[in-house]
Design a protein around this motif. Structure first.
Motif, PDB file in Angstrom:
ATOM      1  N   HIS A  19       0.835  -1.191   0.000  1.00  0.00           N
ATOM      2  CA  HIS A  19       0.000   0.000   0.000  1.00  0.00           C
ATOM      3  C   HIS A  19       0.879   1.254   0.000  1.00  0.00           C
ATOM      4  CE1 HIS A  19      -3.564  -2.122   1.657  1.00  0.00           C
ATOM      5  NE2 HIS A  19      -4.159  -1.153   1.021  1.00  0.00           N
ATOM      6  N   ASP A  20       2.154   0.994   0.234  1.00  0.00           N
ATOM      7  CA  ASP A  20       3.070   2.054   0.587  1.00  0.00           C
ATOM      8  C   ASP A  20       3.510   2.857  -0.625  1.00  0.00           C
ATOM      9  OD1 ASP A  20       4.994   3.571   1.768  1.00  0.00           O
ATOM     10  OD2 ASP A  20       5.752   1.922   3.008  1.00  0.00           O
ATOM     11  N   LEU A  21       2.743   3.896  -0.961  1.00  0.00           N
ATOM     12  CA  LEU A  21       3.061   4.672  -2.156  1.00  0.00           C
ATOM     13  C   LEU A  21       4.350   5.462  -1.990  1.00  0.00           C
ATOM     14  CD1 LEU A  21      -0.368   6.049  -3.396  1.00  0.00           C
ATOM     15  CD2 LEU A  21       0.933   4.114  -4.238  1.00  0.00           C
ATOM     16  N   GLU A  22       4.705   5.712  -0.731  1.00  0.00           N
ATOM     17  CA  GLU A  22       5.914   6.471  -0.466  1.00  0.00           C
ATOM     18  C   GLU A  22       7.160   5.721  -0.935  1.00  0.00           C
ATOM     19  OE1 GLU A  22       7.770   8.725   3.333  1.00  0.00           O
ATOM     20  OE2 GLU A  22       5.858   7.709   3.590  1.00  0.00           O
ATOM     21  N   ALA A  23       7.081   4.385  -0.828  1.00  0.00           N
ATOM     22  CA  ALA A  23       8.221   3.573  -1.216  1.00  0.00           C
ATOM     23  C   ALA A  23       8.381   3.514  -2.728  1.00  0.00           C
ATOM     24  CB  ALA A  23       8.061   2.157  -0.668  1.00  0.00           C
ATOM     25  N   VAL A  24       7.293   3.860  -3.409  1.00  0.00           N
ATOM     26  CA  VAL A  24       7.226   3.635  -4.854  1.00  0.00           C
ATOM     27  C   VAL A  24       8.402   4.239  -5.611  1.00  0.00           C
ATOM     28  CG1 VAL A  24       5.938   4.242  -6.924  1.00  0.00           C
ATOM     29  CG2 VAL A  24       4.760   3.299  -4.960  1.00  0.00           C
ATOM     30  N   SER A  25       8.561   5.560  -5.463  1.00  0.00           N
ATOM     31  CA  SER A  25       9.565   6.201  -6.301  1.00  0.00           C
ATOM     32  C   SER A  25      10.981   5.967  -5.796  1.00  0.00           C
ATOM     33  CB  SER A  25       9.271   7.700  -6.382  1.00  0.00           C
ATOM     34  OG  SER A  25       8.953   8.162  -5.098  1.00  0.00           O
ATOM     35  N   SER A  26      11.133   5.789  -4.464  1.00  0.00           N
ATOM     36  CA  SER A  26      12.497   5.716  -3.950  1.00  0.00           C
ATOM     37  C   SER A  26      13.132   4.339  -4.067  1.00  0.00           C
ATOM     38  CB  SER A  26      12.532   6.198  -2.502  1.00  0.00           C
ATOM     39  OG  SER A  26      11.346   5.905  -1.839  1.00  0.00           O
ATOM     40  N   TYR A  27      12.338   3.275  -4.110  1.00  0.00           N
ATOM     41  CA  TYR A  27      12.960   1.958  -4.071  1.00  0.00           C
ATOM     42  C   TYR A  27      12.685   1.077  -5.298  1.00  0.00           C
ATOM     43  CZ  TYR A  27      14.097   3.033   0.744  1.00  0.00           C
ATOM     44  OH  TYR A  27      14.605   3.603   1.868  1.00  0.00           O
TER      45      TYR A  27
END
Lengths: 264, 285
Positions: A198-206
């Motif tokens: 669900h973690d959209l924050e992780a999307v672009s960085s990882y």
């Protein structure tokens, strides 16, 4: 040499007579770090089960590490990391025993004892993930983040080429959260990783690439999400930079979801 | 009572039966508690009454009928659990009553005087025969061997069935075997506490053991020991006061369970008071 880790062709799967995923084709190359996002009930976990060989699709072919998972006798070696929250934390088992169970897959025998080799593998992984001090603890005496790391360690003890994770950051605080993604990033140098999250924050960085699931696959490519893709996947506008709350609704919207289900 | 044990064969059999049943109680009871199969085990136990009735009706040993019925019921429960995603509560409930109803019908249509069935329902450890002991011995050996020869596999299966499947363990086979072992265990215990009271003897010892250990093997060992104590002292009390043995053993087990919970919570409260900061630090790590 086979360069494709996961190969799904026109896969449809039902969940209790309701179509959960529809006609999905997905290719994951070796060395990939793929994130699968989408709303609750969007078929993410069904897709994961299909790949793991747990849920037979009604249509299509599923190949994992070159093996047809619903036909071949020999199973592909997959490291599976379930959600930490699904466990009975009071179960009488130590961290070391949790890791060692990963070694049961190679060869069946009566009165099976773990070999020295198995124990060495387990100890090495525990050291690598900085869990060695906890090895004698019962799993209930760990924090959510520690248990999640133990489950990752167990998946590694299988010595897989591919690891599948189900919401690895769902039940952990924010510092464990980033440490878990850092661990995965490091592992990705050798292992193919697929994360349902669900973690959209992780999307672009990882993530190296991204699949957006809602019933069918809306997007599969590099992880630079546009608002347009997010809107399509979630069926409504979602705040891309919402911290902690991955699915905050910004504007009022009509539900134009295919199945008429309000995405949660 | 010691004198009676030395002098009477029936007392020796009773004691031996109590000890044998404590072994399966500890091993299978632990699995039932950890896998949350209390209701399913209850269903299997009660459905075996149909077999007892059939035994009387067709004129063979009722306990063999119980063995057949509990075997069939455990396979049925395992199959239903595998085939349907929805919960199996309803099915278990119906199986439970159908087994009992079949038993009653069979006994009613058996010609002649109605047989004495309370010893199967509530147990009568003083009537355990040499044949019963022999059968119990065989069943206990099967159960014990099945648990110990696959111990690490059982541990993995009980802790995380899905992961076990993914790494290639035959979880379907293990599930069927587990239910069959529960079925066998029920039959071992019928003569001791009766099929209605079986559940408490299966669950109380491991539930108590769970309060005091975090190790699966120790939990099983402690449950066996507790089961043996309940069996022995239950037998002693029932002999001294001439009361029903099965019910006495169960009351002893049940009372001990509640006392243990009380002791455990008191101990924990005291521990917390003494070293609240210590515990706090430990959690932070």
């Amino acid at each position: 040499m086979n360069e494709i880790a996961i190969d799904l062709k026109n896969v449809s799967a039902d969940y209790e007579n309701v179509r959960a995923i529809d006609n999905i084709s997905l290719q994951v190359k070796k060395g990939e770090f793929l994130g699968i996002i989408g709303p609750n009930g969007g078929g993410k976990s069904t897709l994961l089960k299909v790949i793991l060989g747990l849920h037979k699709p009604v249509k299509g072919t599923v190949k994992v590490l070159g093996k047809n998972i619903y036909k071949s006798e020999e199973k592909p070696i997959i490291g599976y990391v379930p959600q930490a929250s699904t466990f009975d934390r009071k179960f009488p088992i130590s961290v070391m025993d949790v890791i060692l169970m990963a070694r049961l897959g190679n060869g069946f025998s009566l009165f099976k004892k773990y070999k020295t080799e198995d124990k060495e593998i387990a100890i090495n992984i525990l050291e690598e993930l900085e869990l060695i001090d906890f090895r004698k603890r019962q799993i209930g005496q760990l924090s959510g983040g520690q248990l999640q790391r133990v489950l990752i360690a167990r998946a590694l003890a299988v010595q897989p080429e591919l690891i599948l994770l189900d919401e690895p950051t769902a039940s952990v605080d924010s510092s464990s959260r980033s440490s878990i993604f850092e661990i995965l990033k490091q592992l990705n140098e050798k292992i193919t990783i697929v994360v349902v999250t669900h973690d959209l924050e992780a999307v672009s960085s990882y993530f190296k690439s991204l699949a957006c699931m809602n019933f069918s696959l809306h997007y599969h490519g590099n992880p630079e999400l546009t608002q347009n893709t997010i809107d399509k996947t979630y069926g409504c506008p979602v705040d891309l930079i919402a911290h902690g709350i991955p699915h905050r609704i910004l504007k009022s919207h009509e539900t134009n979801n295919k199945r008429g289900r309000k995405s949660a | 009572m010691l004198e009676a044990i030395l002098n009477y064969n029936f007392m020796q059999n009773a004691l031996f039966a109590a000890l044998l049943s404590s072994v399966v109680c500890g091993l299978i009871g632990t699995i039932i508690i950890e896998k949350r199969l209390v209701m399913m085990s209850g269903g299997i136990a009660h459905s075996s009454f149909g077999g007892i009735g059939l035994g009387y009706f067709l004129g063979f040993e009722p306990i063999i009928g119980a063995l057949i019925f509990s075997g069939v019921a455990s396979v049925a429960v395992a199959t239903i659990k595998r085939k349907t995603n929805t919960n199996t509560d309803t099915f278990i409930g119906i199986l439970w009553s159908i087994g009992m109803a079949l038993g009653i019908i069979f006994i009613a249509i058996t010609p002649g005087y109605p047989p004495e069935i309370t010893s199967y329902l509530f147990g009568d450890i003083l009537t355990v025969s040499n044949t019963d002991i022999l059968m119990m011995l065989i069943l206990v050996t099967i159960v014990t061997f099945s648990i110990f020869s696959f111990f690490n596999y059982w541990k993995a299966y009980l802790f995380d069935e899905t992961f076990s499947f993914v790494i290639g363990l035959k979880t379907a086979v293990m599930e069927y075997l587990m239910f069959l072992l529960i079925g066998l265990t029920v039959v071992v215990l019928i003569k001791v506490v009766g099929l209605i009271l079986v559940i408490a003897l299966l669950t109380a010892p491991p539930a108590i053991a769970r309060l005091f250990t975090y190790n699966l093997k120790k939990m099983m060992a402690l449950s066996v020991l507790l089961g043996a104590l309940f069996g022995f002292f239950g037998l002693l009390l029932s002999y001294e006061f001439n009361i029903a043995s099965g019910a006495t053993i169960i009351l002893l087990a049940g009372a001990s369970y509640f006392v243990s919970i009380f002791i455990k919570s008191t101990l924990e409260k005291r521990k917390k008071k003494i070293s609240f900061s210590q515990v706090n630090n430990q959690f932070k790590n």
